[in-house]
Design a protein around this motif. Sequence first.
Motif, PDB file in Angstrom:
ATOM      1  N   GLY A   1     -10.112  -0.676   9.417  1.00 40.15           N
ATOM      2  CA  GLY A   1      -9.423  -0.923   8.166  1.00 40.15           C
ATOM      3  C   GLY A   1      -9.461  -2.355   7.696  1.00 40.15           C
ATOM      4  O   GLY A   1      -8.803  -2.709   6.716  1.00 40.15           O
TER       5      GLY A   1
ATOM      6  N   ALA B   1     -11.130   2.734   7.748  1.00 43.01           N
ATOM      7  CA  ALA B   1      -9.710   2.809   8.086  1.00 43.01           C
ATOM      8  C   ALA B   1      -9.485   3.778   9.232  1.00 43.01           C
ATOM      9  O   ALA B   1     -10.247   4.739   9.425  1.00 43.01           O
TER      10      ALA B   1
ATOM     11  N   SER C   1      -6.786   6.452  11.198  1.00 45.91           N
ATOM     12  CA  SER C   1      -5.651   7.328  10.909  1.00 45.91           C
ATOM     13  C   SER C   1      -4.970   7.815  12.174  1.00 45.91           C
ATOM     14  O   SER C   1      -3.926   8.459  12.103  1.00 45.91           O
ATOM     15  N   GLU C   2      -5.566   7.509  13.341  1.00 45.26           N
ATOM     16  CA  GLU C   2      -5.004   7.917  14.616  1.00 45.26           C
ATOM     17  C   GLU C   2      -4.736   6.692  15.484  1.00 45.26           C
ATOM     18  O   GLU C   2      -5.436   5.681  15.386  1.00 45.26           O
ATOM     19  N   SER C   3      -3.747   6.805  16.342  1.00 43.88           N
ATOM     20  CA  SER C   3      -3.392   5.697  17.227  1.00 43.88           C
ATOM     21  C   SER C   3      -4.526   5.372  18.185  1.00 43.88           C
ATOM     22  O   SER C   3      -5.324   6.237  18.569  1.00 43.88           O
TER      23      SER C   3
ATOM     24  N   ARG D   1       3.981  -0.742   6.787  1.00 46.82           N
ATOM     25  CA  ARG D   1       3.991   0.612   6.221  1.00 46.82           C
ATOM     26  C   ARG D   1       4.926   0.713   5.016  1.00 46.82           C
ATOM     27  O   ARG D   1       4.667   1.461   4.076  1.00 46.82           O
TER      28      ARG D   1
ATOM     29  N   ASP E   1      -6.334  -2.411   5.234  1.00 49.21           N
ATOM     30  CA  ASP E   1      -5.659  -1.116   5.120  1.00 49.21           C
ATOM     31  C   ASP E   1      -4.327  -1.156   5.852  1.00 49.21           C
ATOM     32  O   ASP E   1      -4.267  -1.526   7.034  1.00 49.21           O
TER      33      ASP E   1
ATOM     34  N   GLU F   1      -2.170   1.141   6.997  1.00 47.09           N
ATOM     35  CA  GLU F   1      -1.975   1.978   8.177  1.00 47.09           C
ATOM     36  C   GLU F   1      -2.800   1.462   9.349  1.00 47.09           C
ATOM     37  O   GLU F   1      -2.325   1.434  10.491  1.00 47.09           O
ATOM     38  N   SER F   2      -4.022   1.020   9.100  1.00 49.75           N
ATOM     39  CA  SER F   2      -4.856   0.480  10.176  1.00 49.75           C
ATOM     40  C   SER F   2      -4.231  -0.777  10.766  1.00 49.75           C
ATOM     41  O   SER F   2      -4.226  -0.967  11.989  1.00 49.75           O
TER      42      SER F   2
END
Length: 254
Positions: A53, A59, A61-63, A130, A169, A171-172
């Motif tokens: 990201g 980017a 979307s997962e941990s 966030r 990004d 979330e990233s």
Amino acid sequence: MTVPSILITPAAGHADAPLVVLGPSLGTSTILWEDVIPALAAQFRVVAWDLPGHGASPAASESFTVEELADAVADAVGEPFLYAGVSLGGAVGLCLALRHPAQVRRAAVVASGAKLGEPEGWLERAAQVRAQSTSSLIIPSAQRWFAPDSIARRPELSGRLLHALQGADDESYALCCEALAAYDVRGSLGEIRMPVLAVWGQYDGVAPEAKSAEIASGVTDGSIAEIADAAHLPPAEQPEAVAATLLQFFWEAR
């Protein structure tokens, strides 16, 4: 948890020279290294990578963990290399040394540590991003990143780095914070056998000299170096000094 996707820049330098891989600090991009790369590319083949990201990397979307970031770098590079990384990129360097010792010939850990900050601080920052985006970090990041005269000395590059933070990004970035919350390799440093150089900036309040000393004393073959008039982003603040330090460290592996 999953191994994230990252992108690596095209190689600069001689096609048959040893490979150097450069890693970023959280919130930056390969911009961080652009003034160091030409000096290194005169002797080595040089690539840099972006965090998920950030910059050119997709980017997430997962941990993921810092260890999984290291796996992503090792997989993307696919050959033996010399490594230097800043802050989170330096933490990745220690994890590369632990998890991929046959691939990493030497590691320079810049403005970083075997543990960085406290978990609750990283989790609070993840929640802030966030809720408010990375734009909410511009002022505190500028205060952490740069020595007293760095922005005035290099205003254009400093501005581009802060713009890269704003463009990351959300979330990233938050997932990187959560990875750092879980990161702690202090108990494993003794397993690292290849040479490690721990580098700190004179004014760095995030990863001061004590962090570098802990790394250098904990690994089997450690050394330390200070970059004067720099804080948390030495390659951007003092590129000539960083390039000279890395060239000396990496030259011994040629």
